[in-house]
Design a protein around this motif. Structure first.
Motif, short mmCIF file in Angstrom:
data_model
loop_
_atom_site.label_atom_id
_atom_site.label_comp_id
_atom_site.label_asym_id
_atom_site.label_seq_id
_atom_site.Cartn_x
_atom_site.Cartn_y
_atom_site.Cartn_z
N UNK A 31 0.79 -1.14 0.08
CA UNK A 31 0.05 -0.05 0.06
C UNK A 31 0.94 1.33 0.22
N UNK A 32 1.95 1.45 0.75
CA UNK A 32 2.81 2.39 0.79
C UNK A 32 3.39 2.73 -0.50
N UNK A 33 4.11 1.59 -1.10
CA UNK A 33 4.48 1.75 -2.44
C UNK A 33 3.85 2.17 -3.53
N UNK A 34 2.30 1.62 -3.46
CA UNK A 34 1.05 2.11 -4.23
C UNK A 34 0.85 3.74 -4.30
N UNK A 35 0.92 4.24 -2.98
CA UNK A 35 1.08 5.64 -2.83
C UNK A 35 1.95 6.32 -3.44
N UNK A 36 3.35 5.88 -3.03
CA UNK A 36 4.31 6.55 -3.59
C UNK A 36 4.74 6.37 -5.10
N UNK A 37 4.02 5.54 -5.81
CA UNK A 37 4.14 5.25 -7.49
C UNK A 37 2.94 6.33 -8.02
N UNK A 52 0.31 9.39 3.93
CA UNK A 52 0.40 9.62 2.32
C UNK A 52 -1.13 9.59 2.03
N UNK A 53 -1.99 8.97 2.66
CA UNK A 53 -3.50 9.04 2.40
C UNK A 53 -4.00 10.64 2.50
#
Length: 255
Positions: free
Chosen positions: A23-29, A53-54
């Motif tokens: 989930x963290x990487x999805x946000x950063x991507x 991030x959200x």
């Protein structure tokens, strides 16, 4: 892991991303995330990073029980976090206006106030394409996003009609008014739609299935249009109302 969510007996409505790192990487991507589900009470470092991030991207956070997360999970390894990701990407509002300019047409946008049914959203996107609307605008909260069901119901129109997602619909109307748009909302207490001038740069506002257009959004509209009805019930399905109004706008433009 990223996959289509499936539950017994029905096709998944969303793409889900499970686990803290994923989930963290999805946000950063820069992935388009509709909503994040987090185990209620979880406050450790990785979860706090996901929350930051959200909030940075104005993505709604919903706190749920472990039982709810287990029910949603495809992998069984959600680690207290599941994100619902859009099946299609969103566009920027400016891109929709640019699209109208490139076609040398006055902008025609359809704005949806809290449409929760993915079949209604998909049908409206399909109608928007056929009626010549340059794009659809939806709010981030209390509304369905671009799920797989929406994509299927749009019958391919989602490939051609851009959808923008905004934080505040009322504020967006104010911003679009500054760019020269007028706004009309559908409401049974309004003026008969055939008696209104719906030409020129316009935004058509359609309300939710149960409550209609919200008070604040309705107050922002320049016109309130009523669809004539002769039956025994007093309301139309949201996607049907959008279709009737959109084609009246098209009729006046062609006329």
């Amino acid at each position: 892991m990223e996959d289509k969510k499936q539950e017994t007996g029905r096709v998944a409505e969303e793409f889900t991303i499970e686990g803290r790192n994923a989930v963290t990487e999805a946000f950063r991507a820069g992935r388009s995330i509709d909503r994040v589900y987090i185990l209620d009470g979880c406050q450790d470092g990785p979860v706090m990073t996901i929350k930051r991030e959200a909030r940075k991207q104005d993505v709604p956070i919903k706190y749920v029980t472990k039982e709810r997360l287990d029910q949603m999970s495809e992998t069984g390894k959600h680690q207290g976090v599941i994100a619902s990701a859009a099946a299609y990407g969103y566009t920027e509002l400016e891109d929709i206006l640019r699209r109208a300019k490139e076609k040398d047409e006055p902008p025609f946008l359809i704005l949806l106030d809290s449409i929760a049914d993915p079949h209604n959203l998909g049908a409206i996107i399909r109608t928007a394409n056929l009626a010549g609307a340059h794009g659809v605008v939806i709010p981030k909260n209390r509304a369905v996003g671009l799920t797989a069901v929406v994509a299927r119901t749009s019958a391919g129109a989602l490939n051609y009609t851009p959808v923008a997602r905004v934080t505040n619909l009322a504020k967006t109307i104010d911003e679009l008014k500054e760019k020269g748009l007028w706004f009309v909302c559908a409401d049974m207490d309004g003026t008969r739609m055939y008696d209104l001038n719906l030409k020129g740069p316009i935004g058509l506002v359609i309300g939710s299935e149960g409550e209609g257009v919200g008070r604040l959004v309705k107050e922002k509209c320049d016109m309130v249009a009523a669809i004539p009805m002769k039956g025994d019930i007093d309301s139309l399905n949201a996607s049907v109302a959008a279709g009737v109004m959109a084609y009246e706008i098209l009729r006046q433009r062609l006329g």
